[in-house]
Design a protein around this motif. Structure first.
Motif, PDB file in Angstrom:
ATOM      1  N   LEU A 328       0.806  -1.226   0.000  1.00 26.32           N
ATOM      2  CA  LEU A 328       0.000   0.000   0.000  1.00 26.32           C
ATOM      3  C   LEU A 328       0.839   1.276   0.000  1.00 26.32           C
ATOM      4  O   LEU A 328       0.302   2.369   0.125  1.00 26.32           O
ATOM      5  CB  LEU A 328      -0.942   0.000   1.211  1.00 26.32           C
ATOM      6  N   ARG A 329       2.150   1.155  -0.116  1.00 24.44           N
ATOM      7  CA  ARG A 329       2.989   2.338  -0.249  1.00 24.44           C
ATOM      8  C   ARG A 329       3.053   2.742  -1.710  1.00 24.44           C
ATOM      9  O   ARG A 329       3.244   1.899  -2.594  1.00 24.44           O
ATOM     10  CB  ARG A 329       4.397   2.071   0.302  1.00 24.44           C
ATOM     11  N   ARG A 330       2.870   4.046  -1.947  1.00 28.12           N
ATOM     12  CA  ARG A 330       2.810   4.538  -3.332  1.00 28.12           C
ATOM     13  C   ARG A 330       3.893   5.589  -3.608  1.00 28.12           C
ATOM     14  O   ARG A 330       3.696   6.507  -4.389  1.00 28.12           O
ATOM     15  CB  ARG A 330       1.430   5.127  -3.610  1.00 28.12           C
ATOM     16  N   GLY A 331       5.025   5.474  -2.930  1.00 25.52           N
ATOM     17  CA  GLY A 331       6.145   6.371  -3.184  1.00 25.52           C
ATOM     18  C   GLY A 331       6.354   7.375  -2.068  1.00 25.52           C
ATOM     19  O   GLY A 331       5.557   7.479  -1.140  1.00 25.52           O
ATOM     20  N   GLU A 332       7.448   8.116  -2.178  1.00 23.26           N
ATOM     21  CA  GLU A 332       7.796   9.122  -1.175  1.00 23.26           C
ATOM     22  C   GLU A 332       8.602  10.234  -1.826  1.00 23.26           C
ATOM     23  O   GLU A 332       9.258  10.028  -2.852  1.00 23.26           O
ATOM     24  CB  GLU A 332       8.590   8.481  -0.036  1.00 23.26           C
ATOM     25  N   THR A 333       8.537  11.425  -1.226  1.00 19.52           N
ATOM     26  CA  THR A 333       9.214  12.604  -1.763  1.00 19.52           C
ATOM     27  C   THR A 333      10.032  13.257  -0.665  1.00 19.52           C
ATOM     28  O   THR A 333       9.560  13.383   0.477  1.00 19.52           O
ATOM     29  CB  THR A 333       8.181  13.622  -2.297  1.00 19.52           C
ATOM     30  N   GLU A 334      11.253  13.662  -0.987  1.00 21.48           N
ATOM     31  CA  GLU A 334      12.082  14.412  -0.044  1.00 21.48           C
ATOM     32  C   GLU A 334      11.546  15.841   0.060  1.00 21.48           C
ATOM     33  O   GLU A 334      11.283  16.494  -0.955  1.00 21.48           O
ATOM     34  CB  GLU A 334      13.542  14.457  -0.513  1.00 21.48           C
ATOM     35  N   ILE A 335      11.363  16.332   1.293  1.00 23.66           N
ATOM     36  CA  ILE A 335      10.852  17.690   1.499  1.00 23.66           C
ATOM     37  C   ILE A 335      11.638  18.378   2.613  1.00 23.66           C
ATOM     38  O   ILE A 335      12.413  17.740   3.334  1.00 23.66           O
ATOM     39  CB  ILE A 335       9.359  17.697   1.872  1.00 23.66           C
TER      40      ILE A 335
END
Length: 497
Positions: A328-335
């Protein structure tokens, strides 16, 4: 007589200062135009630092100048019990002894800290004299003197009667290390690198899904809804339907709320009202439940067994692992984002639901704003006046509860059988009292020190009781750092008016 080869201050200056003090040269004369400055009371828990040398000297220059002009000048000294500041220092002392606050009752702790402060306080006052500060020592006020406590209680009672005080369940800034809440002004925000994780939740028919973006996946265990903007075409058909919250396997609704920013993340926001101030407001608008999942000790509670007792950081890693296993993980973004920290220990502030005492600030802030706009107070530099106006215009209700034993007790008692029935009573040395046959239990919280120090100008001048220094209120000059303009100066203006 031969002059000494070098000047040794201690050979001369204590005697000179003693002469000034005993002769009354530092006290107001009662003749001439009144001119007064109040000393921001140094903490009574230790030594002065280099900043005090500058701070006190700037004020003393003005006092001496006006005294020489023939004005009736007075520099009113003080000593600060320093609430949370002192509590942090004393907790370190307890740690050195292999003990903690939980080994003692509240009254035992208060007595111990009182003795600790009295031992330390004399150093600070001697050091002020060593700086040559021409303060009127006979008018010294300690922030736990009877006249301070009595005035604070009178003000609180007046606000109670004027319906400006209320006890409410709200999101507060909470330090799990010190186990106390803070006002917004006391939270130190730092820009930190983080991640925005995208998490999918399946629709009940398992045919579709909605993806939320979050910086705190561990709090999904306390989610009660997913919110989207009412104008977002991507989700209009989903509003009013329900999804299955992963891991917890609980049905939660999809709601529409204008707070949601369609352009941020996925445009779908998880709602955890017990641990986010914005989510809390959304929950109130949509009548959603509040489910706390982080304890005051900073441990996970009311969650599935594999997460119980973990810290939020530990739970985050385990939640992400579980989501990965469920695909159920759909990616991640560095912020990069602002994260609130305790200004003393540096630990991350946890927003959490607590019942606290609040002061309604709108009716207090408006007269202050009006006075500032009329330039009834002159600022150097002038730009700071506009900054203070801007702060007061967006001021929220003020949380004045602190969960520490050191400070002025909040004078309130609660009905042992009715948590909504509170009464005002100043017998704070009693654990319980009986009124008309009903037993009331003492409030354990103490006042935020900015509530008492916000009343400092009219307390130290005894203005409300028409005391010896009453004609010195309002005071003439306040020289201070920007760091306490909002926390202290704003409060002094509001409460004085």
């Amino acid at each position: 007589m031969q002059l000494a080869k070098q000047y040794i201050p201690n050979d001369y200056e204590p005697n000179i200062y003693a002469l000034w003090e005993t002769s009354g040269a530092l006290e107001p004369t009662g003749t001439g135009k009144p001119y007064s400055i109040i000393m921001p009371p140094p903490n009574a828990n230790g030594n002065l630092h280099i900043g005090h040398a500058l701070d006190m000297n700037l004020k003393d220059v003005l006092i001496r100048y006006h005294r020489m002009k023939g004005d009736d000048a007075v520099f009113i000294p003080g000593a600060d019990h320093a609430g949370f500041e002192t509590w942090v220092v004393y907790e370190r002392e307890l740690t050195k002894q292999g003990k903690s606050r939980f080994d003692f009752s509240r009254d035992q702790l208060y007595s111990q800290v009182w003795n600790f402060v009295q031992e330390k306080r004399g150093n600070m006052e001697l050091q002020l004299r060593a700086l040559g500060v021409s303060a009127s020592w006979k008018h010294l006020t300690f922030t736990l003197d009877d006249k301070v406590i009595n005035t604070v209680y009178d003000t609180f009672k007046k606000m109670w009667d004027d319906n400006l005080v209320y006890r409410g369940e709200r999101i507060v800034n909470y330090c799990t290390e010190h186990q106390t809440s803070f006002a917004d002004i006391e939270v130190e925000h730092k820009n930190e690198k983080g991640k925005l994780w995208k998490i999918a939740s399946p629709t009940l028919d398992k045919i579709g899904e909605i993806i939320v973006a979050t910086t705190r996946p561990e709090t999904m265990l306390g989610d009660v809804a997913v919110a989207v903007h009412p104008d977002d075409e991507r989700y209009k058909k989903l509003v009013g339907t329900r999804i299955l919250l992963p891991i917890v396997d609980k049905e939660i609704p999809i709601i529409a709320d204008e707070y949601v920013d369609m352009s941020y993340g996925t445009g779908a926001v998880k709602i955890t009202p017990a641990h986010d101030p914005n989510d809390f407001e959304i929950a109130k608008r949509h009548d959603l439940p509040l489910e706390s999942i982080i304890s005051p000790e900073g441990k996970m509670i009311n969650v599935p067994a594999q997460f119980l007792g973990l810290t939020p950081v530990e739970a985050r890693a385990r939640v992400l692992e579980a989501l990965e296993a469920l695909e159920l993980r759909r990616g991640e973004t560095e912020i990069e984002h602002a994260v609130g920290h305790c200004y003393k220990c540096g630990s991350v502030i946890e927003p959490m639901i607590k019942e606290q005492w609040f002061i309604k600030t709108q009716s207090l802030a408006q007269p202050a704003i009006d006075a500032l706009k009329k330039e009834e107070i002159t600022f150097y530099p002038a730009s700071k006046r506009k900054e203070l106006i801007a702060y007061l215009e967006q001021l929220k209700d003020w949380n004045i509860s602190r969960q520490i034993p050191w400070g002025i007790p909040i004078p309130a008692f609660v009905n042992e059988n009715d948590p909504k029935d509170w009464i005002f009573d100043t017998r704070t040395n009693e654990q319980s009292i009986v009124v008309n046959g009903t037993t009331y239990i003492r409030e354990e919280d103490t006042f935020d020190t900015w509530f008492s120090s916000g009343q400092w100008p009219y307390i130290v001048t005894d203005y409300l009781t028409d005391g010896d220094l009453a004609n010195y209120f309002p005071t003439d000059m306040m020289e201070t750092g920007m760091d306490i303009m909002r926390a202290w100066v704003s409060r002094m203006i509001m409460l004085s008016l």
